[in-house]
Structures are given as structure tokens and as C-alpha cells.
Design an enzyme around this catalytic site. Structure first.
Site, PDB file in Angstrom:
ATOM      1  N   LYS A  41       0.764  -1.324  -0.061  1.00 21.47           N
ATOM      2  CA  LYS A  41      -0.052   0.052  -0.048  1.00 21.47           C
ATOM      3  C   LYS A  41       0.737   1.224   0.172  1.00 21.47           C
ATOM      4  CE  LYS A  41      -4.319  -1.640   1.817  1.00 21.47           C
ATOM      5  NZ  LYS A  41      -5.291  -1.352   2.930  1.00 21.47           N
ATOM      6  N   GLY A  75      -3.866   1.389  13.092  1.00 23.32           N
ATOM      7  CA  GLY A  75      -3.326   0.680  12.106  1.00 23.32           C
ATOM      8  C   GLY A  75      -3.925   1.299  10.752  1.00 23.32           C
ATOM      9  N   ASP A 127     -10.549   2.551   1.195  1.00 24.08           N
ATOM     10  CA  ASP A 127     -10.990   1.877   2.348  1.00 24.08           C
ATOM     11  C   ASP A 127     -11.715   2.958   3.205  1.00 24.08           C
ATOM     12  OD1 ASP A 127      -9.864  -0.749   2.094  1.00 24.08           O
ATOM     13  OD2 ASP A 127      -7.941  -0.035   2.888  1.00 24.08           O
ATOM     14  N   GLY A 136      -8.191   1.943  17.583  1.00 27.68           N
ATOM     15  CA  GLY A 136      -7.210   1.356  16.530  1.00 27.68           C
ATOM     16  C   GLY A 136      -6.417   2.465  15.917  1.00 27.68           C
TER      17      GLY A 136
END
Ligand code: NDP
Length: 284
Positions: free
Chosen positions: A73, A134, A109, A132
Site C-alpha cells: 500500500k 493501524g 477503504d 485502533g
């Protein structure tokens, strides 16, 4: 006729490692079939050292674009001609699109998440608590900030991972981001509008794993979203709905990032219901 058609198909696909069981393939191909589109989605296992060759191959073969997953990515960016706004802020691309002969990197995303969220609430002016820090959290937090969320609290197990995300949001968006240590039975602050689980807690096969939060601080009317698509209904979503919250499952994010990718590549808006049915069939 069938033979001629297959030679003329336009191609998109996915560059990943360990590409054997990628549900996106079945989901996207189901949409292509449903709409009678002469496009194929090809799953390619690409070792990191050969990513540049794979991108040059896609250009040479006239691909419409491709998805890429970890570990590509970030490293894919050096092989592209430009970046969309949110991908540039995130520094991560999961979808490359051929536009006027140039390969442009986008990140679908967060956009997929935002599309799901907008079905129940507009994040403009809202206060968000996100678990989170990430890749998924980064993509979602940037899109929420660009969509006008005013405050984003990043709750993460490790401070080292959370702080760069907080700095990125404060430096590159208008949102006010803060880090909160993940204390036992974490309590949502009064006035929280949207809660997001962007950790991998609850992902199959660990479906019984629970977020360490005080569930009684989830109040009726709050929007509670989970990035986990498998299983579609996680413990968090079940508990949140039982408390009168609006629950958003991770399937919507996965489906919508597929819808957005197909729109980028082909200009066609496909039916998300067809993709959802295929994923439900796969995940059970
Ligand atoms: P990363 O590995 O980049 O990040 C994982 C995050 O989860 C980190 O913040 C990590 O905390 C946290 N975490 C993991 N295990 C625990 C635990 N036991 N307790 C507390 N925190 C934990 O993964 P991604 O961000 O790429 O993906 C996260 C999830 O999002 C995955 O399950 C993936 O399936 C899902 N996803 C869903 C998508 C969809 O379309 N629905 C799209 C993309 C991802 P720490 O930093 O402390 O390690």
C-alpha cells in the site's frame, strides 16, 4: 462468440501477497456478471521486490487499474503518476486508477466506510471515538476528518502507533485529534456521536474476542461501526444494537470500497446488494 469476448475483456485486479482466498475477487466478479460488464478482476500474488514490474505490466497490458493490499500500500506510490487527496494525506494507496494515461493512487477503504456511515449519519460536526491506529484506522480517520468530523479521539493499545496518526490528523486536517490510552473497560465520553472499532478484534476465527470497553457508555442514538467484515455481525455490533445504538457492520465498508473502485475503473455504478449477497454467501 464467447472466445472473442474473452480476448476483448478489460482487466482490473489485485496485487497482494498470499492472494489465495481474496473475497473481493468473488464480490467484484459477481457485480461484473450481474451488470453484463466485459471486465475481469484478476488476483495476482506479487512479491514485494517485483511490485514495480507488476505495475509496469499492468500499464503495458492496458489494465483499468488495480487494488493493492499489504505490504504494497505504501511502496506502490513510487510506481504511480499521482495521488488523490486522501491517499496523499494517508500516504497509502489501495486502489490505482488509469486516468488519461496516468496511474493515480486512491484510497477507497476510508471512502467505503464513509459511504456506509452516510447512510445513517453525516459526520460533519460530530465527535468520534476510534479504537485502533493501524491502516484501516488511518484511512477512516482521514476521511472522517475531511468530511468535517470536529473531534477524533484515537484509543489504541500502543501509544507509538497512535501518536503519528494523531499528529497527521492535527497537521493535515481541520479535525482536533487526541490520543487516549486504552484503560480497562474504557468509557466513551459524554457527547460522543460515533464509535468505530478499527482494530482486528473480533475477526474470524476469534469471533468471541471483545473490545475492552464499558458497554453501558454506549448510549441510544450513538452510531457504532465495526471494520470487521467476517463475521458480518460482531459482538460489538450486537451489543450496541441491543443498547439502542445504530450499528454499522464492516461488510458495508468492504462492499462500498468495491463499488467505488469499480466506478473509478469503469464509470459504472454497480448494485451493492449483489456484492453483499456474494459476501454473505462466502462468510456465512
Ligand atoms: P493493522 O495491523 O494495521 O492494525 C491493527 C490494529 O488493531 C492496531 O491498532 C492494533 O493495535 C489493534 N489491535 C490488534 N489486536 C489487538 C488487541 N488484541 N487488543 C487491542 N488492539 C489490538 O490492521 P488494519 O488496520 O489493516 O486492519 C484492521 C482490521 O480492519 C482488520 O481486521 C481488517 O480485517 C479490517 N479491515 C476491514 C476492511 C473492510 O473493508 N471492512 C478494510 C480494511 C481492513 P496496536 O497498534 O497496539 O498493535
Amino acid at each position: 462468440m464467447a472466445r472473442a469476448k474473452s480476448f476483448l475483456s478489460r482487466i482490473t485486479g489485485s496485487f497482494s501477497t498470499g492472494a489465495a482466498d481474496n473475497p473481493t475477487v468473488d464480490m467484484v466478479e459477481a457485480a461484473f456478471r450481474h451488470h453484463g460488464m466485459d471486465v475481469r478482476y484478476v488476483n495476482c500474488e506479487v512479491p514485494p521486490a517485483l511490485l514495480g514490474d507488476a505495475v509496469r505490466g499492468a500499464r503495458a497490458m492496458g489494465w483499468l487499474g488495480f487494488n493493492c493490499s499489504l505490504p504494497h500500500k505504501v511502496t506502490v506510490i513510487e510506481h504511480l503518476d499521482g495521488l488523490g487527496e486522501s491517499a496523499a494525506i494517508m500516504g497509502a494507496v489501495n486502489c490505482a486508477v488509469m486516468r488519461d494515461g496516468k496511474l493515480i493512487g486512491e484510497n477507497t477503504d476510508g471512502k467505503g466506510f464513509l459511504t456506509s456511515l452516510m447512510e445513517v449519519t453525516d459526520p460533519k460536526g460530530k465527535k468520534v471515538v476510534m479504537f485502533g491506529a493501524g491502516g484501516a484506522a488511518r484511512a477512516i480517520a482521514v476521511e472522517l476528518a475531511l468530511a468535517g468530523a470536529t473531534a477524533i479521539t484515537i484509543v489504541n493499545r500502543s501509544r507509538e502507533r497512535a501518536e503519528p496518526l494523531v499528529a497527521l490528523l492535527n497537521g493535515k486536517t481541520e479535525a482536533k485529534a487526541t490520543y487516549a490510552p486504552w484503560t480497562p473497560e474504557y468509557r466513551m465520553a459524554e457527547g460522543t456521536d460515533i464509535v468505530v472499532n478499527a482494530t482486528s478484534i473480533g475477526l474470524f476465527p476469534d469471533v468471541d474476542a471483545k473490545l475492552d470497553i464499558d458497554l453501558d457508555t454506549l448510549k441510544p442514538g450513538m452510531v457504532v461501526a465495526d471494520v470487521i467484515a467476517n463475521p458480518p455481525v460482531t459482538n460489538l455490533i450486537r451489543e450496541a444494537r441491543a443498547r439502542g445504538c445504530k450499528g454499522i457492520d464492516g461488510l458495508g465498508m468492504l462492499i462500498n470500497q468495491g463499488v467505488i473502485g469499480i466506478r473509478y475503473w469503469t464509470g459504472v455504478d454497480v448494485d451493492p446488494a449483489v456484492m453483499r449477497a456474494k459476501l454473505v454467501e462466502i462468510f456465512g
